[in-house]
Design an enzyme around this catalytic site. Sequence first.
Site, PDB file in Angstrom:
ATOM      1  CG  HIS A 158       3.843   8.029 -10.477  1.00 59.88           C
ATOM      2  ND1 HIS A 158       3.254   7.472 -11.595  1.00 59.88           N
ATOM      3  CD2 HIS A 158       3.615   7.155  -9.464  1.00 59.88           C
ATOM      4  CE1 HIS A 158       2.714   6.305 -11.275  1.00 59.88           C
ATOM      5  NE2 HIS A 158       2.910   6.102  -9.983  1.00 59.88           N
ATOM      6  CG  ASP A 283       0.134  -1.015  10.101  1.00 63.52           C
ATOM      7  OD1 ASP A 283      -0.278  -2.187   9.967  1.00 63.52           O
ATOM      8  OD2 ASP A 283      -0.513  -0.127  10.684  1.00 63.52           O
ATOM      9  CB  SER A 298       1.740   5.079  -6.974  1.00 62.71           C
ATOM     10  OG  SER A 298       0.929   4.584  -8.009  1.00 62.71           O
TER      11      SER A 298
END
Length: 335
Positions: A158, A283, A298
């Site tokens: 992003h 997980d 991110s």
Amino acid sequence: MQKNHAKRTALALFLLFAVTVSAQAAKIAEVIPIGHTVGIKMQAEGVLIVQLTEVQGADGTRSPAKEAGVQEGDVLCRAGETALHSNDDLQKQVALSAGQPIKLTLERGDAEKSVTVTPCRDKTGAYRIGVLARDSLAGIGTLTYVDPQTGAFGSLGHGICDSETGVLLPLQEGMIIHSTVSSVQRGKAGEPGSLQGEFSTEKSLGTVAQNTESGIFGTMTDDSLYSELQCVPVASADEIKVGDAEILSNVDGDSVQRYSVQIVKLYPANDEYGRSMMLRVTDSQLAEKTGGIVQGMSGSPILQNGKLIGAVTHVLVDNPMEGYGISMEKMLAAS
């Protein structure tokens, strides 16, 4: 700042979800997935107006910038014929005006505009126009991939936007630097967690050339993060399937680990929010360490069936065990 010593800073880069749909097919067949955090420093091209303020003067309160038509999110490019590269440049031109009108050239979206601002004195006698401005940003994010043939890299998935205005920071120059994760603020419903990273400005890894809605891109100048790693094929968007997958993330020290996730939903290529997929952390080790997806993750590569399918872009604030991802095809197209 002490001279001759690296300045180490703990910062968390907020996940800002702003990806766009691209129909262009990815042209790179294979890359190296990374998953290591990096410090990111970016200098804006111009001066971004974050907030309009009031100037407290002897004759009352005014906001010269607002009166002239300046808006939050505008990027100031020139004062008269003088280019503005920093807040200092802007403040200098305001001071030199001595209260005379200044022609400001600004960018608003894709349009260029000119306004005339007349500075006024504050109670200290200094000339002001009534703005809070930003000329740079710094933080920590995750390096997604490197093309070892060219050194080209992509990160975040992003764009880097101003947290106040949401405006994509117009890039003048940028760099990525080596980072390690010193601590983690665990995420919980309603409160996104974050990675706290330490990085040294003396250990540059590469330069940033593009800040786009689908990631930041540039060229590596140091191969220490990937010299011993292998390429994997890049999946096309139609190869991504609902089901088991993995992410590569650096959530502790200098170590990159594989963590299991599930792709739980796929979005169409023209999704209005630019989402390619929704994923859920499965997980237990990652859930215990971070509470799920946190700010700073991110850019974490997503792999499925031996191929790189995308990158983590955003966490769901109400459920940090889930988040969104961008497809690698879309990310590579933006580069």
